[in-house]
Design an enzyme around this catalytic site. Structure first.
Site, short mmCIF file in Angstrom:
data_model
loop_
_atom_site.label_atom_id
_atom_site.label_comp_id
_atom_site.label_asym_id
_atom_site.label_seq_id
_atom_site.Cartn_x
_atom_site.Cartn_y
_atom_site.Cartn_z
N SER A 212 92.78 33.41 17.48
CA SER A 212 92.65 33.35 18.93
C SER A 212 92.03 34.41 19.56
O SER A 212 89.93 33.69 19.70
CB SER A 212 94.18 33.76 19.07
OG SER A 212 94.46 34.31 20.53
N ASP B 106 77.56 32.09 20.97
CA ASP B 106 77.21 31.49 22.83
C ASP B 106 76.33 32.28 23.18
O ASP B 106 75.03 30.89 24.23
CB ASP B 106 78.64 30.78 23.60
CG ASP B 106 78.91 29.79 22.59
OD1 ASP B 106 78.65 29.59 21.57
OD2 ASP B 106 80.15 29.59 23.23
N LYS C 33 92.48 28.82 17.00
CA LYS C 33 93.66 29.07 17.03
C LYS C 33 92.50 28.85 19.41
O LYS C 33 92.67 29.93 19.62
CB LYS C 33 94.79 30.64 17.28
CG LYS C 33 96.07 29.89 18.00
CD LYS C 33 96.91 31.16 17.86
CE LYS C 33 97.40 31.56 18.93
NZ LYS C 33 97.10 31.99 20.23
#
Length: 552
Positions: A291, A302, A316
């Site tokens: 999460s 990224d 998740k």
């Protein structure tokens, strides 16, 4: 004169509105109809059923059964569970402050938290809970006992305990207090240049605590930084955004959420000036990082801001909102999926669809889509964040798992604490060969038996041989193999001495220095740290920087 084309468009628009309205009316009617059926049924059962029923329990169970059709993160919280709800969102709860675990028919204290009512009352690891407020605790589960121990700060709970290693019992009345579980398990320098912070949860103020800890490490001449998110199951999305913001500039997109209701879709950007956008950064993850942990790790990956080390994360990618219900109850409900800057969704399991066996479908690696990081590196939406540098997860031997299951490690640490009032600081304490030999004798005196995976399979093979009516020679070969395995097992305590010793070392340290000390001790034997130290050496920094560049 009206234009025919415009007239047709007007008629079509009205028809669409009527159809849409009819759809809503139908949907609302179905809800109202089924609620009426449910209420009528409950009243009739309450009136006519032969025995008395607990209406509250029946409704709670029926709601839980209904929510099981959805995902495991959509949860109903009755008013009686508000302490659990509070713990989930804030890391705070009213209670005594102790970890507990199951031991046969009883629940025992596994570790009190530092500076809590449990510690002040003298509770120790291994103390057996015999009764709570006069009610027999035999047969109660960890969940049952946890609920009974929680309550409003200022209220009292009376515990009857059997102290570890003693036959008698003691009764203690303990006043509950507001317990704040730390977001940071440990922060410190692991060498002259490398700072380390282990973040355990994303509760309120986690980013503030991390910021303060980071600044302290900077004051100790930190040149490199490690953020450990292993076994961090997540928490508040806003705290994940704030933590990313510590290391990337203001105005960066961190995560987007997309759900059924377009009006609640959001994009979360960094709002503040960062602490440090240049310090070499490593993020540690494993299969239990989930999460909010995945948002932080995935976003930093990224944006090519840090190197991710470990194993693929949990997967998740679902966002929950907490909605108020009547009578001070709550519903935590999944409302959307989150997407990190490259466009990846981290979600691994499709809870909306099941296979022919009724099992939720998992995203296959072969179906993963390629995305690009800011520097042009290729990353995939495997379900979970794939680390830049993979670490092979540790696997424990059967003998160690058996020792842990039979509580030999736990109990020996208790005995050690009874026989040794103090130990040196964590940085100086060592688990010696003499200590290990003492442990081996301790286990031998208790005649602990364990069965290896091979022995279990051998039993199946022996049954198959009998069913197939093979010759006695074949059965003799199986018996010879069993004897060989038995002799091999006699060497297990020496063969797996290193991993058993390490587990004993951590368990013993926790008896004296609690969670913080255990986290510090774990760093001394952590296989991840070897790779961290390699990357933060002069030659290793070349690998660190090249990892963040496009491979084109």
């Amino acid at each position: 004169m009206k234009h025919p084309k415009k007239r047709r468009l007007l008629i079509l628009a009205v028809a669409v509105c009527i159809a849409g309205t009819f759809g809503f009316v139908q949907h609302d009617f179905e809800i109202a109809k089924n609620l009426d059926i449910y209420a009528t049924l409950l009243r009739q059962i309450n009136t006519y059923y032969v025995d008395d029923i607990n209406v509250g329990d029946m409704v709670k169970n029926s709601i839980d059964a209904m929510l099981e059709e959805l995902d495991p993160y959509t949860v109903y919280y009755p008013e009686s569970d508000l302490e659990e709800f509070k713990l989930m969102t804030t890391g705070q709860y009213g209670g005594i402050g102790a970890l507990i675990q199951q031991d046969s028919d009883y629940v025992v204290i596994s570790e009190p938290y530092e500076n809590t009512p449990a510690m002040e009352a003298g509770l120790q690891a291994g103390d057996k809970i015999l009764s709570i407020d006069g009610k027999n605790a035999k047969g109660k589960t960890v969940s049952d006992v946890s609920t009974a121990l929680k309550g409003q700060p200022g209220t009292k709970v009376k515990l009857t305990l059997q102290p570890y290693g003693k036959k008698g019992s003691v009764t203690k009345e303990i006043e509950r207090k507001e317990i704040k579980l730390p977001s940071i398990a440990y922060a410190g320098m692991i060498d002259d240049a490398t700072g380390y912070i282990r973040l355990t949860q994303f509760t309120e103020n986690a980013s503030k605590e991390l910021k303060e800890a980071f600044q302290k490490l900077k004051g100790q001449q930190m040149k490199y930084f490690v953020l450990d998110l292993r076994n961090n199951g997540g928490g508040l999305l806003s705290e994940a955004v704030n933590i990313v913001n510590l290391f990337v500039p203001k105005g960066e997109l961190v995560v987007s959420t997309k759900g059924k209701k377009a009006d609640i879709n959001q994009q979360f950007y960094t709002q503040n000036e960062p602490l440090d956008t240049e310090i070499p950064l490593i993020v540690l993850v494993n299969e239990n990082s989930a999460s909010a942990s995945e948002i932080v790790a995935g976003t930093l990956q990224d944006l090519d801001r840090g190197v991710i080390i470990g194993t693929r994360t949990f997967g998740k990618g679902l966002v929950q909102n907490v909605l108020p219900l009547s009578y001070n109850t709550r519903l935590k409900v999944t409302v959307s999926k989150y997407y990190i800057p490259s466009g990846r969704c981290i979600q691994k399991i499709d809870y909306g669809h099941k296979d022919s066996n009724g099992v939720n479908i998992r995203k296959a690696d072969s179906l993963a889509t390629a995305f690009k990081t800011r520097n042009g590196r290729t990353v995939y939406d495997y379900g979970g964040v794939e680390p830049d540098i993979k670490i092979t997860p540790e696997t424990y031997s059967t003998v160690l798992l058996s020792l842990m299951e039979k509580r030999m490690i736990f109990n020996y640490a208790n005995e050690f604490k009874i026989n040794n009032r103090n130990i040196p600081p964590v940085s100086d304490f060592q688990f010696t060969d003499a200590m290990y030999e003492d442990f081996v004798k301790y286990v031998a005196q208790r005649h602990i038996q364990y069965e290896t995976f091979t022995e279990k399979e051998l039993k199946h093979l022996e049954e198959a041989v009998k069913d197939d009516k093979f010759s006695e020679a074949v059965q003799k070969e199986i018996e010879n193999l069993r004897e060989s395995i038995k002799k091999e097992k006699e060497n297990d305590f020496q063969k797996y001495k290193k991993e058993i010793s390490e587990m004993l070392y951590l368990e013993i340290v926790s008896r004296y220095y609690y969670q913080k000390g255990e986290s510090e001790a774990a760093l001394k034997i952590d296989p991840y740290m070897q790779k961290v130290k390699e990357l933060f050496q002069e030659k290793g920094l070349l690998e660190y920087r090249s990892t963040l560049k496009s491979k084109k």
